[in-house]
Every structure is written in C-alpha cells, then in structure tokens.
Enzyme design. Structure first.
Site, mmCIF file in Angstrom:
data_model
loop_
_atom_site.group_PDB
_atom_site.id
_atom_site.type_symbol
_atom_site.label_atom_id
_atom_site.label_comp_id
_atom_site.label_asym_id
_atom_site.label_seq_id
_atom_site.Cartn_x
_atom_site.Cartn_y
_atom_site.Cartn_z
ATOM 1 N N SER A 138 7.264 26.289 -25.191
ATOM 2 C CA SER A 138 6.211 25.462 -25.794
ATOM 3 C C SER A 138 6.754 24.084 -26.172
ATOM 4 O O SER A 138 7.819 23.960 -26.780
ATOM 5 C CB SER A 138 5.691 26.170 -27.042
ATOM 6 O OG SER A 138 4.653 25.429 -27.587
ATOM 7 N N SER A 139 6.021 23.066 -25.758
ATOM 8 C CA SER A 139 6.444 21.696 -26.117
ATOM 9 C C SER A 139 6.126 21.497 -27.582
ATOM 10 O O SER A 139 4.969 21.601 -27.982
ATOM 11 C CB SER A 139 5.681 20.668 -25.298
ATOM 12 O OG SER A 139 5.574 21.089 -23.970
ATOM 13 N N SER A 173 -1.895 25.528 -26.388
ATOM 14 C CA SER A 173 -0.506 25.878 -26.139
ATOM 15 C C SER A 173 -0.420 27.015 -25.120
ATOM 16 O O SER A 173 -1.089 28.035 -25.273
ATOM 17 C CB SER A 173 0.158 26.267 -27.456
ATOM 18 O OG SER A 173 1.470 26.651 -27.202
ATOM 19 N N GLY A 174 0.365 26.814 -24.113
ATOM 20 C CA GLY A 174 0.552 27.846 -23.093
ATOM 21 C C GLY A 174 -0.448 27.772 -21.960
ATOM 22 O O GLY A 174 -0.455 28.609 -21.075
ATOM 23 N N GLY A 200 -2.187 20.939 -27.375
ATOM 24 C CA GLY A 200 -3.627 21.236 -27.391
ATOM 25 C C GLY A 200 -4.074 21.635 -28.772
ATOM 26 O O GLY A 200 -3.279 21.792 -29.711
ATOM 27 N N GLU A 246 -5.008 23.645 -31.828
ATOM 28 C CA GLU A 246 -4.355 24.873 -32.286
ATOM 29 C C GLU A 246 -5.097 25.480 -33.462
ATOM 30 O O GLU A 246 -5.448 24.779 -34.411
ATOM 31 C CB GLU A 246 -2.907 24.577 -32.714
ATOM 32 C CG GLU A 246 -1.970 24.409 -31.550
ATOM 33 C CD GLU A 246 -0.522 24.257 -31.967
ATOM 34 O OE1 GLU A 246 -0.252 24.115 -33.177
ATOM 35 O OE2 GLU A 246 0.343 24.281 -31.065
ATOM 36 N N THR A 265 2.473 21.314 -19.524
ATOM 37 C CA THR A 265 3.794 20.806 -19.142
ATOM 38 C C THR A 265 4.072 21.132 -17.681
ATOM 39 O O THR A 265 4.606 20.294 -16.941
ATOM 40 C CB THR A 265 4.873 21.422 -20.052
ATOM 41 O OG1 THR A 265 4.491 21.145 -21.394
ATOM 42 C CG2 THR A 265 6.219 20.848 -19.779
ATOM 43 N N ASN A 301 3.890 30.702 -26.141
ATOM 44 C CA ASN A 301 4.489 30.113 -24.936
ATOM 45 C C ASN A 301 6.010 30.133 -25.071
ATOM 46 O O ASN A 301 6.548 29.705 -26.082
ATOM 47 C CB ASN A 301 3.976 28.656 -24.809
ATOM 48 C CG ASN A 301 4.474 27.980 -23.560
ATOM 49 O OD1 ASN A 301 5.266 28.556 -22.805
ATOM 50 N ND2 ASN A 301 4.013 26.775 -23.345
HETATM 51 N N1 LIG Z 1 0.641 26.483 -12.398
HETATM 52 C C1 LIG Z 1 1.392 27.465 -12.905
HETATM 53 N N2 LIG Z 1 1.890 28.392 -12.094
HETATM 54 C C2 LIG Z 1 2.646 29.407 -12.571
HETATM 55 N N3 LIG Z 1 2.935 29.549 -13.879
HETATM 56 C C3 LIG Z 1 2.433 28.666 -14.761
HETATM 57 C C4 LIG Z 1 1.643 27.556 -14.299
HETATM 58 N N4 LIG Z 1 1.306 26.817 -15.360
HETATM 59 C C5 LIG Z 1 1.881 27.442 -16.428
HETATM 60 N N5 LIG Z 1 2.550 28.528 -16.069
HETATM 61 C C6 LIG Z 1 3.276 29.466 -16.941
HETATM 62 O O1 LIG Z 1 2.811 29.274 -18.245
HETATM 63 C C7 LIG Z 1 3.851 28.894 -19.104
HETATM 64 C C8 LIG Z 1 3.378 27.890 -20.119
HETATM 65 O O2 LIG Z 1 3.066 26.700 -19.502
HETATM 66 P P1 LIG Z 1 3.319 25.307 -20.181
HETATM 67 O O3 LIG Z 1 4.652 25.286 -20.833
HETATM 68 O O4 LIG Z 1 3.030 24.321 -19.185
HETATM 69 O O5 LIG Z 1 2.228 25.313 -21.301
HETATM 70 P P2 LIG Z 1 1.797 24.088 -22.215
HETATM 71 O O6 LIG Z 1 0.372 23.880 -21.978
HETATM 72 O O7 LIG Z 1 2.681 22.953 -21.973
HETATM 73 O O8 LIG Z 1 2.044 24.682 -23.629
HETATM 74 P P3 LIG Z 1 2.503 23.946 -24.929
HETATM 75 O O9 LIG Z 1 1.379 23.191 -25.478
HETATM 76 O O10 LIG Z 1 2.970 25.035 -25.788
HETATM 77 O O11 LIG Z 1 3.649 23.065 -24.500
HETATM 78 C C9 LIG Z 1 4.922 28.337 -18.220
HETATM 79 O O12 LIG Z 1 6.189 28.541 -18.794
HETATM 80 C C10 LIG Z 1 4.747 29.158 -16.955
HETATM 81 O O13 LIG Z 1 5.438 30.352 -17.065
HETATM 82 MG MG LIG Z 2 4.076 22.011 -22.945
#
Ligand SMILES: Nc1ncnc2c1ncn2[C@@H]1O[C@H](COP(=O)(O)OP(=O)(O)OP(=O)(O)O)[C@@H](O)[C@H]1O
Ligand SMILES: [Mg+2]
Length: 1021
Positions: free
Chosen positions: A160-161, A107-108, A384, A386, A112, A157
């Site tokens: 977070s999805s 997560s994070g 992912g 957890e 996404t 996050n």
């Molecule tokens: N390539 C990137 N460039 C800049 N910021 C990023 C990038 N990837 C992620 N982030 C930052 O990290 C945060 C978390 O990313 P994201 O929501 O994609 O995580 P995730 O893997 O989908 O988490 P989860 O499993 O909780 O959904 C985003 O809101 C953004 O602020």
């Molecule tokens: Mg996500």
C-alpha cells in the site's frame, strides 16, 4: 470493436456508453461482473477507464500487447490502460500540450500497478536514443526506491502506498522521455512508530534486515531478526510470505546505483533508517520524581554514532525539554509518557524528512538539464477514499484530498461539459449530479473550515484538547448539512457516533472521524531540544533535513493540515492546466482474492467514484469538441475548399469541411464557437483520413523541397559550369592569341629572313637561314638519289649551293661505294672489260651506247661446241674466249662461218676441225673497225709474219670480241676506228679495201671496184 459488440452478451460491453440501461446501477455492476468473470478487467466510459483489480497475473502486459496498442486509435482495440497511455501520449505529441492521468480508487484497487504499467508502456514504446536511456531507466527505477520507503503492508494491500505521488514524465519534441519530477504528498509518518495488527512498517526496514550485507548490518548495529525491533513487531506480521524482502532489497540496491546515489549517500541514508530502529528500542523508566530515564544507553550510543550527534545531548533531549522563559532557557525533565512521545516524534520527523530528502534526491537525478521546451504527462497515484472502523486525522486528510479530486473531476467533466453545451447553444437536457464543493468548503474554507478551526485550536493559548476542538467544530460548523456530531445528531444517528467523534457526509458516503490525536498530529511537534540536537548532526542527509534556520525562525511552522491543504491546492493548479485522462480503479473484494466479485463493495465504489453520473453525461454528450479555428486548422487539409487556406469565417470552413467528409447530421452539432462530435468513431475516421492525407502532404512537401534543393543545386552547378566555360574559353583564347602572336612573329621573321636571306649573316636572317638549312637538309632526306645512275638532286637554296654540292658528291660517292661493294668479282671483271670497251669505242662507233646494256659473256661458244681436234691442237693453251664469226675471204670476200677462239697467246680462226689461221699476239699489228653500226673487225697482222694476211671478220658481238682481244693482247691502243674505208693486208704486198657506208638496209657485198662494201643503217642513238 464490432467483434466485441457481437460478443457483448457474454462479456458485456466494453464501453458503458453502449449499455442500454445506462441509468441502472445494477446493469452497470452486471456488465462489470460479466467482464470480470471473463478476466476482462478494463471497461470504458467514453474515454474514462474503469479498471477492476484482478488480483492475479493476466498476461496482458506483454511487450507485444504494448506494440498492439501503440499508435492505434483509442476505440479500435479492447479497453486497456495502454490505450489510455497511448492516447494521452499521441495527443501530447500532436497537439504539443500537457496531460495528466488521474488514477484513483481505494486502497488496493490497483492504482500504483496501473501507474507502473503506464510508465513501462512509455519506456518500451516511446522512441529512444542511446543517451536518453539513462533518463528512462531512472524514471523506471525511481519507483522501487520510493515504494521501499513509502509503501507498507496494510490489511488492505500488501504494497500500500502510504504517500500520495504525482509524477511528471517530461518528453522532448520528438516524444522521447527525457526527464521527470516527483511530488509526494503526506507520507503516513505515524506508521514508523505504530502499526495496526496485521500491518507492517515501511518495506525498507524489513528489506534492509533481510537483504543487507553482513558488514552493513554490523556497521549499523542491526540484527537480521525484525522481531527484535519494537517499531517492526507491533503488527505481528514482520515476516509475510507474500513479500520477498530479500529480493526487493536487491532491486532497490540496484535502483540506488542507477539513480546517482553514492556510497556515502547510502551510508547516511541507512544510518538514519537504522537509527530509527534503534530509537524504537530505547526503553524508558520512571525515577522517583516521575521523570523519565534511560537506564540502558546501548541504543543511544548507536544512534549517536549513526546520526553523528553527541550521545549525552541526545540522551538529555530525549528525557528533558527546554522551556524558554523570557530571556532564560530552563531545562525540565520529561515524564515517561512525554519521553516516549519525544522519541516517537523524533523517529517520525527523521523518517518523514528523510523521505522528502529522498524524493528531492531522485528529482535531481531525473532533472533534464536541457532547457528546451518539454511537454509532460503527469501520473497522479494518490490514496483513495478510506473508511475504517476508526478514522483518524490521516483519513480525514486523505478523504479531503479525494473530495478535492472529485471536485476537479466535476469541474472538468460534469459541470464544465454541461455548461459548455449551454454556452454553445447545443440542445441539452441537464443532468443532475452532486457537486461536492460544499464539502470541500466545509473542510478548507478560510477561518470557517474544519482545518482552520483545527489550526486555531492548535495555536490558541490555554489548554486546547481534542475535545475542545470538537466543541469548536460544533459551534462553528454545527449547522452544516454535511457535518454531524453525537450532540448534533438526531436520536437515530446518535448511537453510531462516539463522544469524541464527528461525522462528515462525504460525496462518497459518511465517515466518522475520531478527534483523538487531531491536535497532536496537526501540530506534529518535535521538541526544540531534539531539533537542536538533530541540527548539529554530522549525518549529511540529516543536516539538510534539519536546518539551523528553522531553529532561528521563531514563527510557528504551518500545521500539517494547512500544509496539506496548500499542497493540494497547488496540485490542483498543476492539474487544471493540463488535459485530463481518468482511470478509476475498483477493488473487487476485501480479501485480495482473484475471481471474487463482491457486489456490495463494488456498488459502493461505483457510487463514490461518481461513475454513474459520468456515464450519464457521457451518454448524453459528445465525445469530442473543438473550437472551429482549431478544428479547421487541424483538418483543413482534408477538403480542397479549405486547403491550404480558408479565408471565410472558421465556422463556415468547418461546415464545408464536414460536408465534404460526409458527416451525417446525427454525428455532430455545430455550436457557437465549437464543433461537437458525438461518436469517437467519427473523429477517428477523420483522424485516419488526416493521417493518410499527411503522408501525401509530406510527400508533396518533400518533393517540392527536394525539387527546390535540386534546382538550387542545378543552378549552382550551371553557374559553376558557365564560369568554368568562361574561364576555359578565356584560357583557350589567350592561348590562341599567344599562338597567333607567336605565328605572326615567326612569319614576320620568316619574311624578313627571306628578304635578307642573301645578305651576310645578321639577326634578321640568322634564324631564317638556320630554318632553310634545316628544312633543306630534312627535305633532302626524302629526295636523295636511290641509285648511282639517278642523277636527280634537290635544288638547294642559294646559300646552300656549296654545301649541296659537297653533299651531292658525298652522296654519289656513297652510292658508288655501296654499288661497288655490291658488285661480284665476275661483274667487276666484266665492268673492267666494259671500261676498256668504253675507252676504245666511246664516241667513236655507232651502236656503242646500245651495247652498254648488253652484258659481256665469258665466252660465246661452249667448250663442247669446239671441235675436239682443235681443242687438242691448242690444248697447251687455255681458251679464254670463243665467238662465232663470219670470215670474209681476202680474195672474193666470200662469207664463211668460223669460230674465233682467243687463248692467252693467240687468236685462232677455226673451221670445224681445222685451225684456219693462228694469229700470235706478238704478230698482231692492230685491229680496225668502222665508226658505223656494222660488226666488221679486221685483225691486222704484221706482213713479215708467215700469216696469210689480215683477218676480215664480222662478229655479232663485235665490242665484246674486240675488248677481249685487246685485253688479252694487253695493248689498248691497237684498235683503230676508221671512217669511210680501211685498208687491209691481203697477202704480203697486196692490200684490199673495205668501204663503210650507210644505207636504208644492212648489206655486205663486193662492189665493182673489188672492194668490200659494208652498208649500215644509220640510227640515231
Ligand atoms: N492489473 C493488475 N494485475 C494483477 N494484479 C494487480 C493489478 N492491479 C493490482 N494488482 C494487485 O493488487 C495489489 C494492490 O495494487 P496497488 O498497490 O496498485 O493498489 P493501490 O491502489 O495502489 O493501493 P494503495 O492505495 O494502498 O496504494 C498489487 O500488489 C497486485 O498484487
Ligand atoms: Mg498504491
């Protein structure tokens, strides 16, 4: 690529395969850190992309960056998520197969974000038509809607999805994105009713309160302050500075309008969202009997209004439970605790099912109604692995999901690859890796796995509790190497496991799960009574979510665990049929901070993402493999021996081809059925050559096709021309024949006419005669006499003789008339004189004809040449004519120069100043001339006249002088033209004779007889 290699000390290598110490985890982390410190967040392991969340905007997602990566070979540019997307897209286009991109990480870690970047990349770089723009916009805008309803702020996050998402992007044969389909997995419903400290509920609640229009909120019975709602305020962070709910609301509202949501849909949808908030605020109290009551029905009324249910029914369903006893239904009140449970269950169920409805609704707007064949690229953004301090049923499911995906990775890469080398007889040193199938089986095996045991416990009659479930686990899977409980663990591990907990040794590490709530969550029970109320709802969305059929179906619905297991297995089925690309996301620190690289955290992620194993296999393996047939089919155009057809065995063809391409021995290996290419660059060089060759081939195909078209066109034109010519010639020939026929007819008629021209008018000669007439008349135009003297005349045909004569006369008359009109008065007078001359002499005297051409003069002597005395003598008379003459004496015939002057009354013979003889016209008896050419004229006077006798004169202008004289005398018959000789009167009673004769020369002399002899030359006139 080369540039990147030289800079590797500073920025590390951009492909871990190039790492020297590729077995060392420290070297791996080192490389990752070096790059991260330089803001290089992407690194490859072969074709797998490792991405480290930068937690800051890096400016590497611009349109120009997208264009940079578009259509460029994978390894030619620095690693990027766009390269992965482009590679999958190009492979899909060229090989017409389906792909998926698996994005995993905790997560994070940025899953996404990565999936959004990929979607944007396709939206910007794929070809597009006007009509398909809406499909693209919907694909893009489905994201904010789903995120609003399915994402929430967590400790890890801010966005977070809280559900798993698999999205298929469908492309048509031209590579245009034309539609999509989304599958969601296991939304975290418990968040609707409960959030940990520092966490929030799903974004949509806050967005609605912050951004919703006043009227909408009033309609929904909501206040702006989220603190007023229990379901929103438990985490104590309803207001979060990093999240702009108001702005997000605008984005979501806009997205709704693009994805086909009507105002009615939105009213129903937000009715449900609002009713969840109202539900949370329902307060229960306990009455004397320990039963739950709802003292304040304010919220109930709002919910009833928004969901279109009866308030009393709702109130009863929230505080009572229906128990079916054989044929009867008994309603019994609920305790306070159970009522709270019922309320929360209702909130979760309503929200969870609405979310599913939302996904379906989005899908129906993304569906492409054209059923031609499509290829797809799937994007899997799934939770992912957890590990929390307290891990519940959700973590168990999520981690199980990650085990399954790891299994897929192992199957598709590690295991399959090694098995393939072996099968193909390629020399290969097996690489050890951990196969997590054993853990998957522990969770999912039928009848024996944890999920089955949990299900059994849920349906078992008798009092089943979370504890009894744990005991069952110990009994049934206690001996499994990856399973531990406090009871089973050794003295060391015991301390770390609670009484209610069990521990799984996941591929990624140990996780201890607390069984508290497992049964309840797995059952996901919503009291029948509440279901009944919801089934009767007037809210259209709810009616679709709660179907009557569900009530009537007496069978137990599958448990959450089983549902999840089934949906995972169908997900894997979807994935297995597609070509994979992997993106492994890594979270650099737990504090969401940029430039913080937490080694410990990263090592852990590297481990459970299996990156080291993947690198080892990649390093030892081959970048590309392909069945000989397919390889040959794709690249055969590169070698003259294999193009266009290779008739031998494909393996030999491939060998011939790569020899021709100059592959070095270390670059490839030939297996039993496949060629293995070690380095991507070799493949890319081949691809580039193919790309180049394709253009040539295309040019040739185009040329051939164009020439074929041209030829076809030419043949068509030629045939058309031939046909035209034939028709034209035919037409000409027909015309010619008509002409000839006509000519023959005319000629025949002409001949007939000619033959019968002299016959009376009949049909045979009628036209001929007309023709002859016309022809003669027309011809005559050009042959008319030009002068009166021109006697020529076009000979007329027999039938026109009369007409011709008439015409001739007319013509002559006309000419004469014209001639006459042209004659002057002077000339007229002369002509009259000539006429007189003609009447006198024509045919009688030689020389007359010649004289015709000699015009007469008014006088041959000027008045100045006449002596003034003479003039004075005859001044009373007007001189009409004068001419020099020779006068022959009457006696001796001597010749004397004299002037003959004619006046109106008399003729005078004048010698200088003397009038020698005056002959009054009244005394003039006649004038004689000879018939010969001489100029002798004799003027006879009457003898009674006192005149001297007749005057014998010779005049050079004899005809003129005689004519003038005759005209003055006005007696034409006085002239006598004699032959041979003439008598003249010399003096009264005495006569003389003049003899006229012809001879060789002109002579005048007195002959022996005393006669005047005049000899003329006889000339034929
Ligand atoms: N390539 C990137 N460039 C800049 N910021 C990023 C990038 N990837 C992620 N982030 C930052 O990290 C945060 C978390 O990313 P994201 O929501 O994609 O995580 P995730 O893997 O989908 O988490 P989860 O499993 O909780 O959904 C985003 O809101 C953004 O602020
Ligand atoms: Mg996500």
């Amino acid at each position: 690529m080369e540039g990147a290699l030289t800079a590797r000390d500073k920025v590390g290598v951009q492909d871990f395969v190039l790492l020297d110490a590729y077995t060392s985890e420290s070297a791996f982390v080192d490389n990752l850190r070096k790059r991260f410190n330089e803001n290089l967040i992407y690194t490859y392991i072969g074709t797998l992309l490792v991405s480290v969340n930068p937690y800051q905007e890096l400016g590497i997602y611009t349109v120009s960056q997208m264009e940079l990566y578009q259509g460029v070979n994978f390894f030619e540019l620095p690693p990027h998520v766009y390269a992965i997307a482009d590679n999958a897209y190009r492979m899909m286009c060229s090989e017409l197969n389906n792909h998926f991109i698996l994005i995993s990480g905790e997560s994070g870690a940025g899953k996404t974000e990565a999936s959004k970047k990929i979607l944007q990349y396709f939206a910007v770089t794929c070809p597009m038509t006007q009509s398909l723009q809406i499909a693209r916009d919907r694909l893009l805008l489905s994201n904010p809607v789903l995120e609003a309803f399915g994402n929430a702020r967590t400790l890890r996050n801010d966005n977070s999805s809280r559900f798993g998402k698999y999205m298929d992007i469908q492309f048509d044969f031209q590579g245009i994105p034309v539609g999509g389909h989304i599958i969601s997995y296991l939304i975290e419903k418990s968040r609707v009713v409960y959030q940990n400290q520092g966490e929030r509920n799903f974004h949509i609640f806050y967005q609605l309160l912050a951004g919703g229009e006043e009227e909408r909120l009033a309609f929904l019975g909501l206040e702006r302050d989220p603190q007023l709602y229990k379901y929103l305020s438990q985490g104590h962070c309803a207001k979060e500075s990093s999240i702009n709910d108001k702005n997000d609301w605008k984005t979501v509202s806009n997205a709704f309008s693009v994805i086909d949501f009507t105002e009615a849909d939105l009213e129903n949808l937000f009715g449900i969202i609002a009713s969840v908030l109202h539900l949370g605020n329902i307060g229960f109290e306990e009455d004397d009997q320990g039963c739950a009551t709802i003292p304040d029905t304010h919220e109930i009324k709002w919910i009833a209004k928004l969901l279109g249910v009866h308030p009393a029914d709702l109130l009863e369903a929230l505080t009572h439970r229906k128990i079916e006893a054989k044929t009867e239904e008994v309603i019994c009140p609920l305790t306070l605790e159970l009522s709270v449970y019922a309320r929360d269950a209702m909130a979760k169920a309503v929200y969870g099912r609405t979310f599913t409805w939302l996904v379906n609704k989005i899908n129906s707007s993304l569906v492409n109604k054209d059923f031609t064949r499509k290829t797809v690229i799937g994007l899997l953004d799934i939770y992912g692995f957890e590990v929390f301090d307290k891990n519940g049923f959700e973590q168990f499911c999520i981690n199980y999901c990650n085990e399954k995906l790891q299994q897929l990775l192992i199957e598709r890469t590690l295991k399959a690859e090694q098995a393939e080398y072996e099968m193909e007889g390629i020399e290969w040193e097996p690489i050890k890796y951990f196969n997590n199938k054993i853990i998957c089986d522990l969770v999912e095996e039928r009848h024996k796995g944890i999920i089955s045991i949990l299900d059994e416990e849920c349906i078992r009659p008798g009092p089943a509790t979370d504890l009894s479930f744990l005991e069952k686990l110990e009994e049934k899977v206690g001996k499994h190497a990856h399973f531990e409980t406090r009871k089973l663990a050794g003295p060391k591990g015991r301390k770390r496991i609670g009484w209610m907990e069990f521990r799984l040794l996941h591929y990624a590490g140990e996780v201890t799960y607390c069984t508290k709530g497992f049964l309840e969550k797995n059952n996901d029970l919503l009291y029948r009574h509440l279901k009944e109320v919801l089934c009767k709802s007037k809210n259209v969305i709810l009616r679709e979510c709660f179907l009557r059929a569900e009530l009537e179906n007496r069978r137990r619905p599958p448990t959450v665990g089983t549902q999840f297991k089934n949906s995972l297995s169908s997900l894997l089925e979807i994935l297995i049929s597609k070509e994979p690309s992997y993106i492994r996301c890594i979270k650099p620190n737990d504090r969401k901070e940029p430039s913080k690289f937490d080694d410990f955290l990263i090592r852990h992620q590297i481990k459970y993402l299996g990156l080291m194993e993947h690198l080892r296999v990649r390093r030892a393996g081959f970048a590309y493999r392909r069945k000989y047939e397919h390889f040959l089919q794709r690249y055969k155009s590169l070698c003259p021996d294999t193009w266009p057809h290779w008739h031998g065995p494909p393996a030999e063809g491939v060998e011939r081809l790569i020899n021709y391409m100059g592959y070095k021995p270390e670059e490839y290996k030939l297996g039993k059925t496949k060629i293995f290419i070690r380095f991507p660059r070799t493949l890319f060089a081949t691809e580039d050559a193919l790309e180049f060759c394709k253009h040539q081939l295309v040019a040739r195909i185009q040329a051939t096709y164009k020439s074929c078209l041209g030829r076809r066109e030419y043949v068509k034109k030629r045939q058309a021309a031939i046909k035209l010519e034939a028709h034209w010639r035919g037409a000409l020939a027909r015309k010619a024949i008509q002409r000839r026929k006509w000519a023959v007819r005319i000629i025949r008629k002409f001949i007939k006419g000619f033959i019968s021209r002299n016959k009376p008018l009949c049909p045979d000669n009628e036209e001929f005669i007309v023709f002859v007439r016309k022809n003669y008349i027309l011809n005559l135009r050009y042959h008319l006499p030009k002068t009166v003297l021109d006697k020529s005349w076009l000979r007329p045909p027999g039938i026109l003789e009369n007409a011709s004569d008439l015409l001739r006369k007319m013509c002559v008359r006309n000419l004469v008339q014209k001639y006459c009109r042209g004659i002057t008065a002077e000339r007229k007078a002369m002509m009259q004189q000539k006429v007189v001359t003609s009447e006198i002499f024509r045919g009688r005297k030689d020389g007359y004809t010649e004289s015709l051409n000699q015009p007469f003069a008014n006088s041959r002597i000027n008045e100045g040449d006449i002596n003034p005395k003479v003039l004075q003598l005859i001044s009373h008379e007007k001189i009409q004519y004068g001419v020099p003459v020779i006068k022959y004496d009457r006696k001796g015939f001597k010749a004397r120069q004299r002037q003959l002057i004619l006046t109106q009354k008399a003729a005078y013979v004048v010698e200088l100043a003397k009038i020698k003889q005056k002959i009054e016209y009244s005394a003039l008896k006649g004038v004689s001339t000879s018939n010969l050419r001489d100029g002798i004229l004799v003027i006879h006077v009457s003898p009674e006249d006192k005149q001297k006798g007749d005057a014998v004169l010779q005049c050079g202008h004899m005809f003129e002088a005689v004519t003038k004289l005759v005209m003055l005398v006005k007696k034409e018959n006085i002239v006598n033209v004699v032959q041979g000789s003439l008598q003249f009167f010399i003096s009264p009673g005495k006569e003389g004779t003049i003899v006229f004769d012809t001879g060789p020369e002109e002579q005048i002399y007195k002959n022996k007889n005393g006669q005047l002899t005049v000899v003329s030359v006889r000339r034929k006139s």
